[in-house]
Write a protein that holds these residues in place. Structure first.
Motif, PDB file in Angstrom:
ATOM      1  N   GLY B 412      40.081  40.137  44.941  1.00 56.03           N
ATOM      2  CA  GLY B 412      40.985  40.077  45.906  1.00 56.03           C
ATOM      3  C   GLY B 412      40.863  38.807  46.900  1.00 56.03           C
ATOM      4  O   GLY B 412      41.248  38.687  47.996  1.00 56.03           O
ATOM      5  N   SER B 434      40.665  44.476  46.753  1.00 52.46           N
ATOM      6  CA  SER B 434      40.183  44.045  45.284  1.00 52.46           C
ATOM      7  C   SER B 434      40.958  44.998  44.461  1.00 52.46           C
ATOM      8  O   SER B 434      41.692  45.809  45.029  1.00 52.46           O
ATOM      9  CB  SER B 434      38.513  44.418  45.133  1.00 52.46           C
ATOM     10  N   VAL B 436      42.916  43.008  42.106  1.00 50.45           N
ATOM     11  CA  VAL B 436      44.250  42.403  41.718  1.00 50.45           C
ATOM     12  C   VAL B 436      44.411  41.936  40.029  1.00 50.45           C
ATOM     13  O   VAL B 436      43.507  41.586  39.764  1.00 50.45           O
ATOM     14  CB  VAL B 436      44.238  41.002  42.342  1.00 50.45           C
ATOM     15  N   THR B 451      48.032  44.475  45.180  1.00 49.06           N
ATOM     16  CA  THR B 451      46.723  44.825  44.660  1.00 49.06           C
ATOM     17  C   THR B 451      46.806  46.106  43.929  1.00 49.06           C
ATOM     18  O   THR B 451      47.869  46.771  43.939  1.00 49.06           O
ATOM     19  CB  THR B 451      45.628  44.693  45.589  1.00 49.06           C
TER      20      THR B 451
END
Lengths: 378, 464
Positions: B412, B434, B436, B451
């Motif tokens: 992320g 986080s 991604v 995400t």
């Protein structure tokens, strides 16, 4: 006075006629949506019908959702999305909403599980407190999604009891939830929590995994040709038989899975191999003639037979695997049923490709274990 | 093998004509040469798009054409759509200017939660962000959301139940394919091989359950190829260890126009549209593990084939008369009028994109290695010009706009790089959630990141 009464009767009559016409429109459009099939069959009519349904008043929602009863999965999606559009427009524009009717619909278990789930979600959008009224009634619900919420609620109560040091009620609640749970993640979580509280859980039994098998192998699967090769176990099942294998003579050996998910690992009795095929056979004693689901998973190429008849085959190696990867609906005969599985390992050399195993469980349609009558005798 | 180097400058792109100017009260499509609802900026990828004539167009004319939008509207943000995987022409490049070059609290316009995870990238059409997600314990609830780009509010949400397998790698997800839009229609494909077509207001137009129709078409790691719009055909490539095929469906009805059987094997690449002199000359390029093939969009008829092992993850980028294909690192191919096919021009191992797709912009090709190195090469020769180390790992292909490259790593970390002639410079970083896996989308002066849990808009806030 007489004129007024006549007017009222006339208006009521017209309203009734209009309502009947509207009902008729909904029914006609639902029929168009239910008629969709593979290869875009019925799409043109369905697209027009979808627009008509989506423009309906929220009062029509119970009838629209009832259109999902007995519908195929394609038609159900057409109807579901139209119902969602109806709700969305009501939420954007305001107006009345048939909360009470939808709540009744949720509780009527004769309706489609998915339709009931949608009705539940719709009710919650306008009345979030309905969750408290409805969820406690769903612990044994035939809808997997509704049941899941009820199990979650019990898990929460159990966790609260455990946190406050009330381990006995916590265990009782966890047991109650485990009995009801059908989703694997919930079942795993519950087993973990119970074990943490010192309780034993036979997870493989809870999930219906078949754990006792006879295995034979390795047969040759060089160049993946063994998948289609017909080795003797496909022609006869004889416990004392010996056959030429890939390198040496092979015989049936007993194998019992010891893990929670009934992993039948051919490497354990036969050692690590590549380009080999093996067979596993077991018996399942059914108390009656009944439909069940065979839920199998494997990283290897597999074939599955029931009572000598090929159920399905998956010529795919190391593509990925999860519990319940392959689901087949089968008919068990009363008494003894013979289940045969062929598992082929290929030539791949990567670490992650060094597997030669499978798992198989027997369930009802929502994942409840169906056990062989002799499971606890063996 | 030696390849003839291309003439320098052939990859000079024209800035894409903006479809709509956000400052207008009513949105009028800009003339793009062909009256078709789909924006087709890639046609201007190389000025004078016709093979053979392009090189003859003067440099001055190219400059004038490329500056037209700027001359007409000044330096303002254009709401060019980002209509499919990797944006206009699937090249990962936006023509917009005035994009945010700083990530800070000030530039986070909004952030909204999503109903499930998924590697699918967002697309942006006429002020609506379309994003897909898959929810439920088995990711069997397939969500398609239309989100108001201005404020992040959900305009509409449709949810289907998967009819095909939802078994997939826990790292990926069932909402893996990026939707595609023709402007009026939106096509959402899932790993279960369900594909639904909605209009931009969320009205269902048609729905095909390709996994239900072909149960042995499945990849238990997950399917991920995104649909491609080629005129009035939507192309879906379902290459997998089971029954593999590509199919062209009628965009207005979902009826099958054609089906091409493919060799079985895991492959997650998205088809590319190579645009010819006219729509009739367009070609759909399918990239499989064993080679590239070009097909007529209407009939699926194969007109060209190259048998070479290709990446099964990184997809080919079509730009002007060229293809940039992840073969032997990266291979550039040029369309030949004589052979009616594509011929290799150069090949460079160091430009091998691994899991990420090449991005071609203003005569440069950019690849981002999974570990985090951005490599810039000369699109004409394949010569590596510069490299810049970012912090990886990366799964989503970065997007380029307004002279900057926008990338978010798996953890992320958003990284904004100013692209220079001889180097790239990291000018800003910022943290989003986080998980991604998706590529960013650029539209309306903003950059969108998706995400596993949220959709983020980085740009100017509505009140500004």
């Amino acid at each position: 006075m007489r004129t007024s009464i006549s007017t009222v009767i006339l208006i009521a009559g017209l309203a009734s006629t209009a309502a009947q016409a509207a009902d008729s429109d909904v029914a006609t459009r639902l029929a168009d949506l239910r008629a969709v099939g593979p290869e875009a069959a019925g799409h043109r009519e369905a697209a027009a019908a979808w627009q008509g349904i989506a423009a309906e008043s929220p009062a029509a929602l119970p009838a629209i959702l009832a259109g999902m009863d007995g519908a195929g999965p394609l038609a159900a999606n057409w109807i579901a999305t139209a119902a969602q559009a109806v709700v969305e427009r009501r939420l954007q524009k305001g107006g009345s909403f048939p909360s009470a009717e939808l709540e009744r619909f949720v509780l009527e278990r004769n309706h489609s599980s998915r339709a009931r789930r949608l009705a539940y979600e719709f009710v919650l959008r306008v009345d979030p407190k309905a969750e408290q009224r409805l969820v406690p009634q769903m612990l044994d619900d035939p809808s997997l999604e509704l049941r899941r919420d009820a199990v979650d609620r019990i898990i929460g109560e159990a966790a609260a009891a455990a946190e406050s040091g009330k381990s006995e009620p916590a265990v009782a609640l966890y047991r109650q939830a485990l009995q009801a749970a059908r989703d694997l993640d919930q079942v795993q979580l519950l087993a973990q929590r119970l074990r943490k509280l010192g309780q034993s859980v036979d997870l493989a039994r809870q999930l219906g995994y078949l754990v006792r098998w006879k295995l034979i192998g390795p047969f040759d699967n060089t160049e993946r040709k063994g998948f289609d090769a017909v080795y003797p176990p496909e022609r006869e099942i004889r416990a004392d038989a010996a056959y030429p294998g890939k390198q040496v003579e092979v015989r049936w050996v007993e194998f019992a899975a010891e893990d929670d998910f009934g992993k039948i690992d051919f490497f354990k009795p036969f050692g690590q191999h590549r380009e080999v095929a093996g067979y596993a056979v077991t018996e399942f004693i059914a108390d009656r003639r009944r439909e069940v689901e065979f839920r199998m998973s494997s990283f290897n190429a597999t074939k599955l037979w029931l009572n000598g008849k090929l159920v399905d085959q998956y010529p795919v190696y190391h593509s990925g695997s999860q519990p319940d990867q392959y689901v087949n609906r089968v008919l068990l005969e009363p008494g003894r049923n013979v289940i045969l599985v062929k598992v082929c390992q290929n030539e791949q050399t990567q670490d992650w490709a060094q597997r030669w195993d499978f798992q198989l469980r027997v369930c009802d349609e929502i994942g409840g274990a169906v056990l062989s009558a002799d499971r606890d005798v063996k | 093998m030696t390849f003839e180097p291309m003439t320098l400058g052939k990859f000079q792109e024209q800035a894409e004509p903006a479809r709509r100017c956000v400052t207008r009260a009513t949105f009028e499509p800009m003339p793009v040469g062909r009256s078709q609802e789909q924006a087709e900026p890639a046609r201007q990828c190389v000025p004078g798009r016709s093979p053979g004539t392009r090189a003859r167009r003067s440099a001055a004319a190219r400059i004038v054409i490329s500056l037209l939008p700027l001359l007409l509207f000044g330096r303002i943000a254009f709401a060019a759509d980002w209509p499919q995987f990797r944006g206009p022409g699937s090249r990962g490049v936006s023509s917009e200017t005035g994009l945010p070059t700083e990530f800070s609290e000030k530039t986070v316009a909004w952030k909204v939660p999503l109903p499930g995870p998924g590697p699918a990238s967002p697309i942006v059409v006429d002020g609506t962000v379309i994003v897909t997600a898959a929810g439920g314990p088995r990711q069997e609830r397939l969500h398609v959301l239309g989100i108001d780009a201005a404020n992040g509010r959900t305009r509409w949400q449709r949810t289907l139940w998967a009819t095909g397998p939802t078994v997939c790698n826990g790292f990926g997800g069932v909402a893996a394919s990026t939707p595609a839009s023709s402007g009026r229609l939106v096509f959402a494909l899932f790993s279960s091989n369900d594909i639904a077509c909605f209009d931009i207001d969320g009205n269902l137009q048609w729905y095909r359950a390709l996994g239900y129709e072909s149960p042995r078409t499945r990849n238990d790691v997950g399917m991920a190829a995104s649909p491609l719009i080629a005129g009035d055909t939507i192309v879906v490539q379902l290459e997998n260890p089971g029954v593999s095929f590509a199919t062209g469906l009628d965009t207005s009805t979902g009826e099958t126009r054609w089906r091409v059987d493919l060799e079985s094997g895991g492959c997650w690449t998205t088809p590319a549209l190579w645009q010819g002199k006219s729509a009739a000359e367009d070609l759909v390029v399918l990239q499989s593990r064993v080679g590239l093939t070009a097909h007529e969009p209407q009939s699926g008829k194969q007109v060209w084939r190259l048998e070479q092992p290709c990446s099964s993850i990184s997809s080919t980028t079509a730009c002007g008369e060229y293809l940039f294909a992840p073969i032997n690192g990266l291979t550039a191919l040029r369309y030949s009028l004589q052979s009616k096919g594509f011929e290799p021009i150069w090949q460079e191992q160091r430009l091998g994109p691994a899991n990420i797709c090449p991005v071609v912009h203003e005569g440069r090709v950019y690849v981002t290695k999974s570990a985090g190195i951005v490599v810039c090469g000369d699109a004409a020769t394949g010569k590596v010009l510069w490299q810049l180390r970012l912090k990886g790992p990366f799964w989503g292909t970065p997007a380029i706009g307004d002279g900057h490259l926008y990338a978010a790593n798996h953890d992320g970390l958003v990284q904004i790089v100013r692209l220079g002639k001889d180097s790239g410079e990291l000018v800003s970083t910022g943290q989003i959630d986080s998980g991604v896996l998706a590529s960013p989308a650029i539209s309306g002066g903003a950059v969108y990141f998706r995400t596993n849990t949220h959709l983020w808009k980085i740009g100017h806030k509505a009140s500004e």
